[in-house]
Scaffold this motif. Structure first.
Motif, PDB file in Angstrom:
ATOM      1  N   VAL A   1      -4.298 -13.214  -7.430  1.00  0.00           N
ATOM      2  CA  VAL A   1      -4.661 -12.674  -6.133  1.00  0.00           C
ATOM      3  C   VAL A   1      -4.413 -13.712  -5.061  1.00  0.00           C
ATOM      4  CG1 VAL A   1      -6.509 -11.635  -4.792  1.00  0.00           C
ATOM      5  CG2 VAL A   1      -6.416 -11.278  -7.262  1.00  0.00           C
TER       6      VAL A   1
ATOM      7  N   THR B   1      -4.503 -15.753  -1.567  1.00  0.00           N
ATOM      8  CA  THR B   1      -5.431 -15.945  -0.465  1.00  0.00           C
ATOM      9  C   THR B   1      -4.722 -16.707   0.636  1.00  0.00           C
ATOM     10  OG1 THR B   1      -6.216 -18.006  -1.431  1.00  0.00           O
ATOM     11  CG2 THR B   1      -7.440 -16.018  -1.992  1.00  0.00           C
TER      12      THR B   1
ATOM     13  N   ARG C   1     -10.055  -9.312   2.286  1.00  0.00           N
ATOM     14  CA  ARG C   1      -8.723  -8.735   2.130  1.00  0.00           C
ATOM     15  C   ARG C   1      -8.562  -8.075   0.765  1.00  0.00           C
ATOM     16  NH1 ARG C   1      -3.584 -12.572   2.675  1.00  0.00           N
ATOM     17  NH2 ARG C   1      -4.279 -13.200   0.609  1.00  0.00           N
ATOM     18  N   GLY C   2      -9.079  -8.735  -0.280  1.00  0.00           N
ATOM     19  CA  GLY C   2      -8.965  -8.163  -1.608  1.00  0.00           C
ATOM     20  C   GLY C   2      -9.690  -6.840  -1.734  1.00  0.00           C
TER      21      GLY C   2
ATOM     22  N   ILE D   1     -10.458  -4.710   0.783  1.00  0.00           N
ATOM     23  CA  ILE D   1      -9.808  -3.686   1.602  1.00  0.00           C
ATOM     24  C   ILE D   1      -8.510  -3.219   0.956  1.00  0.00           C
ATOM     25  CG2 ILE D   1      -8.666  -3.304   3.831  1.00  0.00           C
ATOM     26  CD1 ILE D   1     -10.829  -5.015   5.125  1.00  0.00           C
ATOM     27  N   GLU D   2      -7.774  -4.134   0.349  1.00  0.00           N
ATOM     28  CA  GLU D   2      -6.541  -3.730  -0.341  1.00  0.00           C
ATOM     29  C   GLU D   2      -6.841  -2.735  -1.454  1.00  0.00           C
ATOM     30  OE1 GLU D   2      -4.772  -7.337  -1.641  1.00  0.00           O
ATOM     31  OE2 GLU D   2      -3.817  -7.784   0.290  1.00  0.00           O
ATOM     32  N   ARG D   3      -7.912  -2.950  -2.168  1.00  0.00           N
ATOM     33  CA  ARG D   3      -8.257  -2.045  -3.266  1.00  0.00           C
ATOM     34  C   ARG D   3      -8.795  -0.715  -2.746  1.00  0.00           C
ATOM     35  NH1 ARG D   3      -7.774  -6.909  -4.704  1.00  0.00           N
ATOM     36  NH2 ARG D   3      -7.186  -7.459  -6.857  1.00  0.00           N
TER      37      ARG D   3
ATOM     38  N   ASP E   1      -7.767   0.601   0.092  1.00  0.00           N
ATOM     39  CA  ASP E   1      -6.553   1.266   0.565  1.00  0.00           C
ATOM     40  C   ASP E   1      -5.747   1.864  -0.591  1.00  0.00           C
ATOM     41  OD1 ASP E   1      -7.142   0.731   3.183  1.00  0.00           O
ATOM     42  OD2 ASP E   1      -5.809  -1.006   3.362  1.00  0.00           O
ATOM     43  N   ARG E   2      -5.795   1.215  -1.741  1.00  0.00           N
ATOM     44  CA  ARG E   2      -5.109   1.775  -2.904  1.00  0.00           C
ATOM     45  C   ARG E   2      -5.717   3.128  -3.284  1.00  0.00           C
ATOM     46  NH1 ARG E   2      -5.935  -1.787  -7.962  1.00  0.00           N
ATOM     47  NH2 ARG E   2      -7.929  -0.675  -7.932  1.00  0.00           N
TER      48      ARG E   2
ATOM     49  N   SER F   1     -12.571   0.636   6.594  1.00  0.00           N
ATOM     50  CA  SER F   1     -11.727   1.011   5.459  1.00  0.00           C
ATOM     51  C   SER F   1     -12.425   2.071   4.604  1.00  0.00           C
ATOM     52  CB  SER F   1     -11.378  -0.222   4.618  1.00  0.00           C
ATOM     53  OG  SER F   1     -12.513  -0.722   3.941  1.00  0.00           O
TER      54      SER F   1
END
Length: 773
Positions: free
Chosen positions: A20, A22, A606-607, A609-611, A613-614, A639
């Motif tokens: 992951v 950063t 960020r990690g 929110i990325e998940r 968004d997935r 999000s």
């Protein structure tokens, strides 16, 4: 907090997570890095690893159970090679956030609801009143103090949905006054009479018989009178300093033959019990436990403090002060010395709240408000007993198991249970990861045993650990000292800036340094809040790393009261991650990526929110479940709103502050928010993204707040072991079940209590059933 049975069946081992990334900005390290590092520790790779192919688990376990009822029955498909594009984002309304401070007051109102619940054992109800009072003290010392400082300095308001400080302070004063009225009512009208029915009474001086008064006069002469200091207020005697959270008597006296009224202040000593216990056995053999407040004893003897004067009136009052510590870490060369200097100044922080007895006269109140430089919003009139945190004394001092929760002994996790041939923690971790759930699983036979065995094992070369808070007689610290004295390299990051534990942590830091441990104090500008331990062990011709990543502190006492998870693992990727993380914490590492960790201040938000968004890209097939103490961060909230708008089911279990509005049409109708409060403090942070076989589970130290995501070092670890995933899944499902009792949040910011089974009791029963089975 649980011991969930898992039947064994065939399944596949989850593939290791991708590394992951950063952001590269590293924090600056504070004073006193360790002098050296284990030469045998191999640095982790710095390039991203592709996911490994799935391999059969060494010990087959049951596949994860079905998803929660609201999402069960849907077909689970394997993830696509490339995720669908995230739908176009809809504009979000301006009023989409609830106010943080008012949401915290709502949380404390839920604590008060537990004290009002007549189905709760009587002394537990008294305990919840004490917790409510203690919580409110800290709220004023930190949050209200911050608002007042913002108001005085004119700092701008940048956060969306953030009310101006003046308006917030007005609403806080109004809401707090209503809560204090509820607290006083339930105490005076319910708790006190119910305790009396059980022969437990809080009495006044006038209720004592002659023999009891004589005993109390002797106690006053011997224990209290010598330490009392009446302080006059007149042109020759300025108004005295009133220390924070101390009880004080405002006394008005005059000459016996008349004359003007004179004011004096007497501080109730804090080194004597708040209540003096008086036992009395009645004719029928019943034991009456009677408690006399110390202020009653002092008030009955004011004549001895002002001989020759007439006491006209006396009133109890209490001041709360700003307790924040401000450090300029870039300027101060020695963090410990700077912190000790600031702790001494904490006593003199500006006052933020004045609590007075409801019977106080107007002219005495005016004098206190004027001399303390406060206004009407800062004053709380309290009917009855002042400072109900003292109810802890009665809770701990009364031996009545029938009036408390049934006793509970944490169970040893099945994988750590001693068989005919005891195996070390290390041998068990070489088989598979182990997820422990405190307080249902014993801390002493899992995490504490892990550290103690590492300290005693001659093959262990190094132990590295982050220490945020621990108990006064910490076996963890004792083990680290033993390890250092045995010649092992011991590196301990002691977070000396942990609020209200600063003094204790300074003491632990010096104890560890004297034992030969390498001690660092955290990073400049950041608190190190992550709960991580790394053990480096020589095994034949190679080195193996054993790890613990948890959601709670290395604190054996709170581990019996706080609900927390801890992952114990010998996974090489987690070991490499913790090696990288400790190099950041102790040296000048520019580490920018991790394998199975998300690390704040640059990677957690960020990690997450990325998940999320997935899941947004999957629409109605998506699922997000989060269990945290607080949800405040606007980026994460937005999000989650977008996930709801695209059909994703979002389940949130938030113990404390929640700034998100659930159930709002076209915004958050797919978001459900619950709060679970009870015998244990729900403290774990659990994150689930996705359904069925593609679900990711993470645990860690970070709440979804600005301070955690931007101003702290936090770590989340991915749980990949199927048994651990199953356990997390079952607890999340239990918390969101329609049969579970909890508090639920509606879109207008109101919390409602829903009936149902107590989830903590259900987990306790599961532990008992497993142990008995």
């Amino acid at each position: 907090m649980n011991d969930i049975t898992v039947n064994e069946a065939n399944t596949e081992q989850a593939a290791p997570a991708e590394r992951v990334p950063t952001q590269p900005k590293p924090p600056t390290q504070a004073a006193k890095p360790p002098a050296s590092r284990p030469e045998t520790t191999k640095p982790a790779a710095t390039t991203a690893k592709p996911p490994a192919a799935a391999e059969p688990a060494e010990k087959p376990v049951e596949k994860p159970a079905e998803d929660p009822p609201a999402v069960a029955g849907e077909e689970v498909t394997a993830p696509e090679a490339a995720a669908p594009e995230v739908p176009e984002r809809k504009p979000l309304p301006e009023d989409r956030y609830l106010n943080r401070e008012l949401s915290w007051l709502d949380f404390n109102a839920r604590v008060l609801t537990l004290a009002e619940d007549k189905s709760t054992p009587l002394l537990e109800r008294a305990k919840f009143l004490a917790i409510f009072a203690s919580n409110l003290d800290e709220f004023y010392m930190v949050r209200v103090a911050g608002l007042k400082r913002r108001l005085q300095t004119g700092l701008p308001v940048r956060r969306p949905g953030f009310l101006p400080p003046t308006e917030q302070l007005e609403q806080i004063a109004e809401r707090t006054s209503a809560l204090m009225s509820r607290q006083s009512r339930v105490f005076a009208e319910e708790i006190v009479p119910a305790l009396a029915d059980e022969h437990i009474r809080i009495v006044r001086w006038s209720e004592l018989d002659p023999a009891e008064r004589e005993r109390m006069r002797a106690s006053f002469r011997e224990q209290i009178f010598p330490v009392l200091t009446p302080l006059a207020v007149d042109p020759a005697h300025p108004f005295p300093y009133i220390s924070g959270l101390s009880l004080n008597l405002a006394v008005v006296v005059r000459e016996k033959d008349g004359g003007p009224e004179l004011f004096a202040r007497i501080k109730v000593p804090n080194n004597v019990p708040r209540f003096f216990a008086l036992d009395r056995v009645t004719r029928d053999g019943a034991r009456n436990m009677r408690f006399l407040p110390v202020e009653e004893l002092i008030a009955a003897h004011l004549g001895q403090l002002f001989p020759g004067m007439q006491v006209a009136e006396h009133h109890l009052f209490r001041v709360t002060r700003n307790a924040e510590v401000e450090l300029d870490e870039d300027r101060d060369e020695d963090l410990l010395q700077a912190l000790e200097r600031e702790l001494a100044r904490r006593r003199f922080g500006p006052p933020v709240r004045l609590e007075v007895a409801a019977s106080i006269s107007d002219h005495v109140l005016e004098l206190l408000v004027r001399e303390l430089d406060m206004d009407s919003h800062d004053v709380l009139r309290v009917p009855g007993l002042l400072d109900l945190t003292a109810l802890w004394e009665i809770y701990n001092g009364v031996d009545r198991p029938d009036l408390k929760d049934p006793p509970f002994v944490p169970a040893t996790h099945p994988h750590f249970a001693e068989g005919e041939t005891p195996r070390s923690v290390f041998a068990r971790l070489r088989d598979h990861d182990i997820l422990v759930h405190h307080p249902y699983h014993s801390f002493s036979t899992s995490v504490q045993r892990f550290i103690e065995q590492a300290a005693a094992d001659p093959n262990v070369l190094a132990i590295k650990l982050t220490l945020y808070r621990t108990s006064g007689d910490s076996p963890i610290v004792d083990a680290l000292v033993d390890a250092a004295e045995a010649g092992k390299q011991v590196v301990v990051l002691v977070e000396v800036k942990a609020r209200f534990d600063e003094k204790a942590n300074i003491g632990w830091a010096r104890t560890l340094e004297r034992a030969g441990c390498h001690v660092v104090y955290g990073l400049v500008g950041l608190k190190t809040h992550t709960k991580t331990a790394l053990v480096v062990r020589q095994e034949g011709n190679h080195i193996r790393r054993y790890c613990h990543v948890g959601t709670g502190n290395y604190h054996p006492k709170t581990a019996r009261l706080y609900e927390d998870y801890g992952l114990l693992t010998a996974d090489p990727e987690v070991g490499a991650d913790l090696t990288d993380l400790f190099n950041v914490l102790t040296g000048y590492s520019r580490q920018t990526s991790y394998r199975r960790l998300l690390v704040a201040p640059h990677g957690v938000r960020r990690g997450i929110i990325e998940r999320i968004d997935r899941e947004v890209a999957l629409g109605t097939e998506g699922l997000v479940q989060l269990k945290v103490n607080s949800l405040v961060d606007e980026e994460v909230i937005d999000s989650l709103y977008r996930a709801s708008q695209s059909g994703v089911r979002v389940d949130l279990i938030v113990r404390g502050i929640c700034a998100l509005r659930p159930g709002v049409p076209d915004l958050s109708e797919n978001i459900h928010v619950r709060s679970v409060l009870g015998r244990f403090l729900e403290h774990s942070r659990v994150f689930r993204f996705g359904r069925g076989a593609r679900a990711e589970y993470w645990i860690g130290s970070a709440d979804l707040m600005h301070r955690n995501l931007d101003r702290r070092v936090e770590a989340l670890v991915q749980v990949t072991d199927p048994a651990g995933q199953e356990e997390l899944h079952r607890v999340l499902t239990l918390m969101m079940s329609e049969d579970t009792g909890a508090f639920e949040l509606s879109g207008n910011g109101q919390w409602h209590r829903r009936p149902g089974k107590n989830p903590q009791e259900a987990l306790l029963r599961r532990i008992v059933d497993r142990v008995e089975g």
